[in-house]
Design an enzyme around this catalytic site. Sequence first.
Site, PDB file in Angstrom:
ATOM      1  CG  ASN A  53      -6.277   1.362  10.967  1.00  0.00           C
ATOM      2  OD1 ASN A  53      -5.198   1.330  11.890  1.00  0.00           O
ATOM      3  ND2 ASN A  53      -6.418   0.893  12.639  1.00  0.00           N
ATOM      4  CB  THR A  54      -8.724   6.084  12.578  1.00  0.00           C
ATOM      5  OG1 THR A  54      -7.487   6.478  12.061  1.00  0.00           O
ATOM      6  CG2 THR A  54      -9.556   6.530  14.282  1.00  0.00           C
ATOM      7  CE  LYS A  87      -3.287   2.959   2.513  1.00  0.00           C
ATOM      8  NZ  LYS A  87      -3.500   2.740   4.104  1.00  0.00           N
ATOM      9  CB  ALA A 127      -7.493   7.799   4.286  1.00  0.00           C
ATOM     10  N   GLY A 128     -11.017   8.026   6.154  1.00  0.00           N
ATOM     11  CA  GLY A 128     -11.855   9.386   5.973  1.00  0.00           C
ATOM     12  C   GLY A 128     -13.162   8.826   6.642  1.00  0.00           C
ATOM     13  N   GLY A 156      -8.419   9.555   9.295  1.00  0.00           N
ATOM     14  CA  GLY A 156      -8.336   9.719  10.902  1.00  0.00           C
ATOM     15  C   GLY A 156      -9.409  10.483  10.693  1.00  0.00           C
TER      16      GLY A 156
END
Length: 256
Positions: free
Chosen positions: A206-207, A96, A184-185, A157
């Site tokens: 992830n977050t 990645k 992301a986001g 994040g």
Amino acid sequence: MLQLYNESVTSRLLLGTAQYPSPSILADSVRASKAEIVTVSLRRESGQHRAGQDFWSLIKELGVKILPNTAGCHSVREAVTTAQMAREVFGTSWIKLEVIGEHDTLQPDPFGLVEAARILCDDGFEVFPYMNDDLIVAEKLLDAGCKILMPWGAPIGSGRGLNNPYALRTMRAHFPDIPLIVDAGIGTPSHAAAAMELGFDAVLLNTAVAKAGDPAAMAHAFALAVEAGRIASHADPIEARDMAVPSTPVIGKAFF
């Protein structure tokens, strides 16, 4: 089945492994998500620290496919070197690719990203590029040898969801045969479902799971949302309208 380079997976949810409260919660979350691919930073693996070895053992026990990343890299040289090291450590040609160009938003550097992608593809890597939602950048990444595109939904994040659905919808229309993963986001399962409803092939996050009050429960919720969004996309949703349309027919209604 989702085809990513020469691998086929069933789950369309890819999960990051950073920021979890404990290794056991990470393991529970991966299992609850039913993810078959997890992203791992080279910085988490260390031959000199027992914690890194324990983390690597945990990932192996989960039986998932590893997608190493170049998180935190701000130059082409740094990203390429990190990718080469990750291939040695994790034994995979998958990477990645992140080349960060702006500190506050962690927005990718499109010029460095394309350059690094070309170097790595020529070196035999199978690159998953973290990019913005620009069509020109997308074309250049494909020309460089990438066979997958990973546009952001919003800054890493941030939990903002899909900042520009129009751009994402346009990208899907321009590249109908290229696997597209929103990366992301994403903050809530509804964001993931919305991405899938746009016709994207998968979601990477992830977050939103790692920092949730109950990460395993949130991971399960995301798994359901991704599945629901995928089914909805193929069920041909109705188009939004400005005016109301009665669901009960008026034909045959009695008039006085």
